[in-house]
Design an enzyme around this catalytic site. Sequence first.
Site, mmCIF file in Angstrom:
data_model
loop_
_atom_site.group_PDB
_atom_site.id
_atom_site.type_symbol
_atom_site.label_atom_id
_atom_site.label_comp_id
_atom_site.label_asym_id
_atom_site.label_seq_id
_atom_site.Cartn_x
_atom_site.Cartn_y
_atom_site.Cartn_z
ATOM 1 C CG ASP A 1 -8.237 3.855 -4.847
ATOM 2 O OD1 ASP A 1 -9.485 3.800 -4.965
ATOM 3 O OD2 ASP A 1 -7.470 3.261 -5.609
ATOM 4 C CE1 TYR B 1 -6.679 2.747 -0.823
ATOM 5 C CE2 TYR B 1 -4.320 2.934 -0.400
ATOM 6 C CZ TYR B 1 -5.393 2.252 -0.932
ATOM 7 O OH TYR B 1 -5.201 1.057 -1.564
ATOM 8 C CD GLU C 1 -2.902 -0.990 -0.104
ATOM 9 O OE1 GLU C 1 -2.943 0.084 -0.739
ATOM 10 O OE2 GLU C 1 -3.531 -2.001 -0.453
#
Length: 299
Positions: A136, A118, A35
């Site tokens: 996102d 996020y 991520e």
Amino acid sequence: MSLDADLLLDWFADTARDLPWRRPECTAWGVLVSEIMLQQTPVARVEPIWREWLDRWPTPSAMAAATQGEVLRAWGKLGYPRRALRLHAAAQAIAGQHGDVVPDDVDTLLALPGIGAYTARAVAAFAYGKRCPVVDTNVRRVVARAVHGAGDAGPPSTTRDLRDVEVLLPDDRAAVYSAALMELGALVCTARAPRCADCPVFADCAWQRNGRPAYDGPAKAVQKFAGTDRQVRGLLLDVLRGTTGPVAKSRLDLVWSDAGQRDRCLHSLLVDGLVEQTADGLFALPGEHSPVEHSPVGR
DNA sequence: GAAACGTGGGA
DNA sequence: TTCCCAAGTTT
């Protein structure tokens, strides 16, 4: 109006890319690393680096033991290298304060460096199966079109964006649903030339019902790069990444002709902790040589 | 909320 | 070639 969860989940099961951080054997640490790397960086460039990182540093404590310089070198040219420093700091916090286990709740994740609205929810959802909205740029675009009937998403607003997605989440399989929403935005409901003929929720799409109106929000600011400090900082850092030991300032002076901008950028890299000046006045990636104590940047 | 922050590939 | 865009976060 909402998007048919079964259609979307079936499409995802059939179509989703086989990415290593989506495999069942991938650890929460692997998800977190992915991520961070994927922030503003395309999947194709992340995947090989992610594999190297997980081989080399399979746990937070393994990375915590590395130097910042090692981490920055391994980051290579993924871009925004402060992400690498923050991930390293997060690894140290996880190793030292969380028993080497990536936290599973959003608020604890949010307290870690480099983890924002996020990423915290992406880790909670994708690593731990939590039911929380993961928003996102892909999800914002899908929601803007399919739910709101607009041509594209307007300016982000975390509070509103989270609520928009919260009401879409099914009671079960919410984490997979979020992954599917993201995948839909990445593969079908793309920024340019969306592939609506291949869309599993075409029948539910408000943008289609609306006659596919063009985006009518405020103009999106286009980021310049050539000639900016970002470019110069990248050039300076690239020299240090490519050398084993510290280098003299004269070596760094070769990367950019404008001395004022060059020195400003070198100084900002020192401030950001991406570069260190050694005791003998040379420059290096941080953490690998004894740094100068008090007087920064000579001229 | 705006601006800063890297890098490279595709249209 | 130029422009747009890519799983954001921080200040």
